[in-house]
Design a protein around this motif. Structure first.
Motif, PDB file in Angstrom:
ATOM      1  N   LEU A  52       0.860  -1.196   0.000  1.00  0.00           N
ATOM      2  CA  LEU A  52       0.000   0.000   0.000  1.00  0.00           C
ATOM      3  C   LEU A  52       0.892   1.239   0.000  1.00  0.00           C
ATOM      4  O   LEU A  52       1.742   1.384   0.877  1.00  0.00           O
ATOM      5  N   LEU A  55      -1.499   5.859   0.763  1.00  0.00           N
ATOM      6  CA  LEU A  55      -2.162   6.346   1.977  1.00  0.00           C
ATOM      7  C   LEU A  55      -1.502   7.650   2.422  1.00  0.00           C
ATOM      8  O   LEU A  55      -0.285   7.733   2.557  1.00  0.00           O
ATOM      9  N   TYR A 133     -11.263   5.142   8.374  1.00  0.00           N
ATOM     10  CA  TYR A 133     -10.675   3.793   8.361  1.00  0.00           C
ATOM     11  C   TYR A 133     -11.735   2.831   8.899  1.00  0.00           C
ATOM     12  O   TYR A 133     -12.326   3.094   9.951  1.00  0.00           O
ATOM     13  N   GLN A 158      -9.396  10.533   2.223  1.00  0.00           N
ATOM     14  CA  GLN A 158      -9.317   9.148   1.746  1.00  0.00           C
ATOM     15  C   GLN A 158     -10.095   8.221   2.695  1.00  0.00           C
ATOM     16  O   GLN A 158     -10.316   8.568   3.868  1.00  0.00           O
ATOM     17  N   LEU A 160     -10.170   3.991   3.916  1.00  0.00           N
ATOM     18  CA  LEU A 160      -9.503   2.685   3.806  1.00  0.00           C
ATOM     19  C   LEU A 160     -10.379   1.656   4.510  1.00  0.00           C
ATOM     20  O   LEU A 160     -10.748   1.844   5.672  1.00  0.00           O
ATOM     21  N   LEU A 209      -8.193   1.196  -0.771  1.00  0.00           N
ATOM     22  CA  LEU A 209      -7.956   2.608  -0.480  1.00  0.00           C
ATOM     23  C   LEU A 209      -8.835   3.385  -1.461  1.00  0.00           C
ATOM     24  O   LEU A 209      -8.763   3.147  -2.668  1.00  0.00           O
TER      25      LEU A 209
END
Ligand code: SAM
Length: 214
Positions: A52, A55, A133, A158, A160, A209
């Protein structure tokens, strides 16, 4: 980002020196202390070790964490975002006890005893965040992830999510489950930036993501 890679392991700089959160190894380097981040205990560590890369977590990031449990992964995010804030949502009172103890040692964690399927109940406690998250291992996890992003994610933030195939369907093939969950997320106005399988640390798990589509 405040994440350190060495010899196939990752670590974060310990915000509360000398204190372990789970059974992680502590490494002293001069005046700094690092906590080795165990990918078998934290799916975020597994995703990072599996590649990943997009992020965005800065030292002042605000994070809404759904399914905080006793704070294993939350504690590493707390190390990374040492000048930020983590709103840690967990609905188990037993886990919450440990999470509250953790937040007493780290002033960037705000524990919230709440059900992540009902985000309106914490609407007046949580501000707009840089990252949502989600690690709740529930059948409707994509739906609750998107409901929370719709309410709390900044325009350029973002999300996740880690998805455990067996939490959604024990018979269906993981590949098909992951495809269906990705479709749901895309149909609801989000783009998937990265898809990371979590083997060998977690069987039949994937991390997505995401960001808002424009
Ligand atoms: C797989 S564990 C999370 C582990 C944790 N993210 C970590 O890495 O340290 C899933 C957690 O989600 C919590 N959970 C499940 N459904 C939830 C919901 N609707 N609202 C809040 N917490 C939930 C469970 O109680 C459990 O503690």
């Amino acid at each position: 980002m405040n994440i350190f890679y060495k010899d196939g392991e990752i670590a974060t700089r310990n915000l509360s020196q000398g204190i372990r959160v789970y059974d992680e190894r502590l490494i002293q380097d001069g005046a700094e202390e690092y906590r080795i981040w165990n990918p078998r205990r934290s799916k975020l560590a597994a995703a990072l070790l599996n590649g990943l890369e997009g992020l965005e977590l800065n030292n002042d990031s605000k994070v809404l964490y759904l399914g905080a449990s006793t704070g294993t992964t939350v504690s590493h995010i707390s190390d990374i975002c040492d000048d930020g804030l983590i709103y840690a949502v967990e609905f188990s009172p037993v886990s919450m006890k440990k999470l509250v103890r953790l937040s007493q040692k780290r002033n960037n964690i705000m524990p919230l005893l709440a059900d992540a399927t009902k985000p309106k109940y914490y609407l007046n406690k949580v501000e707009k965040v840089d990252l949502v998250y989600c690690d709740v291992a529930q059948e409707k996890q994509s739906e609750l992830f998107m409901d929370n992003m719709d309410l709390f994610l900044k325009e350029d933030g973002q999300g996740l999510i880690t998805i455990k195939a067996r939490s959604i369907d024990v018979i269906q093939k993981p590949k098909k489950i992951f495809k269906d969950e990705a479709k749901k997320i895309k149909e609801n106005g989000y783009s998937i930036l990265e898809k990371i399988k979590l083997e060998p640390y977690e069987k039949d798990h994937i991390a997505f993501l995401v960001e808002k589509s424009f």
